[in-house]
Design a protein around this motif. Sequence first.
Motif, short mmCIF file in Angstrom:
data_model
loop_
_atom_site.label_atom_id
_atom_site.label_comp_id
_atom_site.label_asym_id
_atom_site.label_seq_id
_atom_site.Cartn_x
_atom_site.Cartn_y
_atom_site.Cartn_z
N VAL A 139 0.83 -1.20 0.00
CA VAL A 139 0.00 0.00 0.00
C VAL A 139 0.87 1.25 0.00
O VAL A 139 0.63 2.21 -0.76
N PHE A 140 1.88 1.28 0.85
CA PHE A 140 2.71 2.47 0.93
C PHE A 140 3.45 2.73 -0.38
O PHE A 140 3.50 3.87 -0.87
N VAL A 710 3.82 4.62 7.63
CA VAL A 710 2.68 3.81 8.05
C VAL A 710 1.71 3.72 6.88
O VAL A 710 1.41 4.74 6.24
N ALA A 711 1.24 2.52 6.61
CA ALA A 711 0.28 2.34 5.52
C ALA A 711 -0.75 1.30 5.94
O ALA A 711 -0.42 0.29 6.58
N ALA A 726 0.98 7.48 5.66
CA ALA A 726 1.67 8.61 6.27
C ALA A 726 3.17 8.35 6.21
O ALA A 726 3.64 7.25 6.50
N SER A 727 3.91 9.37 5.80
CA SER A 727 5.37 9.30 5.81
C SER A 727 5.88 10.53 6.53
O SER A 727 5.66 11.67 6.09
N ILE A 728 6.54 10.31 7.65
CA ILE A 728 7.02 11.41 8.49
C ILE A 728 8.54 11.31 8.54
O ILE A 728 9.09 10.39 9.13
N GLY A 774 4.50 13.42 4.02
CA GLY A 774 3.41 13.22 3.07
C GLY A 774 2.32 12.36 3.68
O GLY A 774 2.61 11.37 4.37
N TYR A 775 1.06 12.75 3.45
CA TYR A 775 -0.08 12.03 4.00
C TYR A 775 -1.09 11.82 2.87
O TYR A 775 -1.31 12.71 2.05
#
Length: 921
Positions: A139-140, A710-711, A726-728, A774-775
């Motif tokens: 997914v990510f 997180v995906a 979400a990528s932080i 990025g979200y």
Amino acid sequence: MNKLLLSMAFLILMGITLMGQTRISGIVKDATTEKEIYDLKVLLVETGEEVKTDRIGYFQFVDVAEGAYTIRISGVGYETLEKNLTVSDQKNVDLGNVAVKFNPTSVNVGLVTLTVDDLDGDESSSQSAVGLLQSSQDVFASTAAFELGAYWFKVRGYDNKYNEVFFNGVRMNKTTNDRVNFGNWGGLNDVTRRPAEQTLGIEPSDYAFGDIGGVTYFDTRPSQMRKGTSLAYSFTNRSYNQRVLATYNTGLMENGWGFMGSFSRRWAEEGRVEGTFYDSWGYFLGVEKKINDKHTINFTGFGAPTRRSTNSPNTQEAYDLRGNDYNSYWGWQDGEKRSERIREFHEPVLMMTHHWNINKNTKLTTTASYMFGKDSRSRLDWYDAKNPTPTYYKNMPSYWETEETLNPEEIQNTYNAWANDPKRYQIDWDNIYLQNYTRNEVGEGAAYVLAADVIEDKTMSFYTNLKGKIASNIDFIAVASYQNTQSEYYKEVLDLLGANHYVNHNAFQGNYYNVDESRDRKVGEGDKYQYNYELNHQIADIFFQSVVKLDKLDITFGARASYTSMYRDGKYRNELYLNNSKGKSETYDFYNFGAKTQFLYKLDGRNFIQLNGEYATFAPTADEVFPNARTNDFTVDKLENTKVLSGDLSYILRAPRIKGRATAFYTKFMDEYERSFGYIDVTSGTAGDANVFTSEVLAGVDKLHIGAEVALEAQLTTTLTLSAVASIGQFTYENSPDYYQFSDSDALLDFGGRKNYGKAYLEDYKIAVGPQQGYSLGLEYRAPQYWWLGVTGNYLAQNYMDIAMYKRTQGFISDPTNPGFLFPNVNEETLRTLLKQNKFTDEFMLNVNAGKSFRFGQYNMGISLTVNNVLNNKNYVTSGFEQMRVGNYVEAQQEQSQRRFAPRMWYDQGISYFLNVYFRF
């Protein structure tokens, strides 16, 4: 009525025909979730025929002759499964439900998120980003590529030079800067649609040790690609407007031969940005011969001759005057738009590959390759004439507004010209020709010419890969490769623009010439001038990897050793560097090694823990070793290999209705190099060092990339799917590296054309690699009737401007009129304000995609539409950089209000669409 009767007759005949055919069919399901799997590849090994599973996991082969067959099922994220069967007496073979196992080690594609800048390799391009080579079961990975990637988001903040691309084992990254020119196979989507392997980050590869950005590997055998004919047409408002693509593949025929040909054309008379155009062709030929069960040879040839123009970065002042789509690189000539910035390249690749099945468990693949061609980038060149660039600072209203003697009339005239006169805000080709005609009359050389910086590469490569088993549960891979590249660099006159000749001088250094020729040598169209040299680069590499598979734990270990060698061979003896410009330079040798490991712990069939780790060293690139190679062979004081320490830890969930991944990552770069060109004014209007056009180099750069991903994908109903990503990240400079300038300007000639200015204080500055966060939240509906509609909201945050390095050195606050002392009244608070890094605004983007697929027996048809930035948000700054020009504290204070040398940026051009229709049989 007649049409109805004909249609019924056709359907009846088709039904009778299908009833008479022998079929092999089945439904592929996930072994754990028992859910049908869409879009897996199903290969009938003996014939080479290939099909894909549909939305309910179904596949079929029709009209199969009697005999023994092997069905091979494979796809991203799943272990390859083979089943043997026999067809006899014209009976259908129904395999029923076929279970395949989910495999986390192959779930991620190696994300190659590409901007047009990467596709073109041109620093001045800024059009819409496009996402990569293939979708993924992860997914990510798929969201980061297709959704966030459309807005210059880069996974883990890695620059694209850290991604490696291979065709049949041959590395496609350029030795000059380690980047890939994806345009060399642009448009050949049927060839690159399904790589044999793609890895994310430092995950192990079956083909190479890889860089930290992952590996993309293409196997170009016709037997490994979709058999049949494919026709496609696309309509878009991105870099090009239209695309046609045609592919035919015989697969592997009964006589052991297989042929595949693919052709594409992409074009736009004018692209999305005014004054740009696009003209690209693509071709591919693959020939495979299966000699026997052990030996297969494969010839591959492909290329993509391309000619296209690019668009300019601009200051906010220019955008305010002409809008966010403004492009300064073109002007009107004889009623047509003409651009000065045109890139033209064609670099064909020819390769021969031998596949040897030594025994049941051991296979050797060997490839020899030759790549050649020319890559040219044009721009205006001038001598003893005014800068013709519309956005040159003396052509802007801000220049007149900040003159010591204000002239309100001149200020208003400048605003009026920018509003109404194309000869002011675009290139004035008529004036350029007029000045050249005037010089012709008095026998002088051209004031202006259109010139090109050209690279001609010749690359020979060799690659061999041995795969086998040490024991039933221990696999190994041994790889050896060698690559030799000879690159010629020169400047060439493309168009004299109405002049009779041009004198071999330089706009920034009047006495720049080749002492082996006349000082006033006259050059014409097609002639080389100013610089001409070769870079010779070779790299030898060996790699070993082994995988131990236990009941609950898979352990992978890989090691690499390499040797890199390079030297410069100058063709001109420059009068400024008599002993360091012509002939062969010193040869620089680099020895490197690397080790990586992966631990995959299987809690059960649905839950997995994965740990990856790597430490490796890499040689500097050719343009880092020779920063000012156009005129000399100087380098930094002490060349070192770059060191990289990287690791990531993931939890992977694969439940019946929910799948997801949570990852924490850490990457430390040590002793890297960064290089850029620009013009620096260090005088403050007083005596002292002269202004400098320079190549600046940072040596010993340390950078840290840390963050989390997180995906989650949830199957809300049988037709409705929710995805959240979400990528932080935080990507920063970690030290104060050495700062060098390499220049032919007078200011540095006393230092031999090279000077170490000491430390550049960069610690804690953000690295300009696009949004660091990025979200994405998406909802997709897939109907049983094979149509779908998806809506995704994307939020991009923490995007920073690229900083000017010299402003962070001691030289920035040093008084050139009083060596060894700072400017008077240097204020710490003011200095911090001047050096604060600009942060772009966070922005929300909405994307929509829809499509429908059809099946008519063996015929497939589909239509899809993707619309990005539906809300037409034109406030999103995709990237930007501080101008180097302001080189001292005093002028930087003045610049706060003057805007003469404000940062340059690119804006997203707003709503974009891509409509594609295909027909396959």
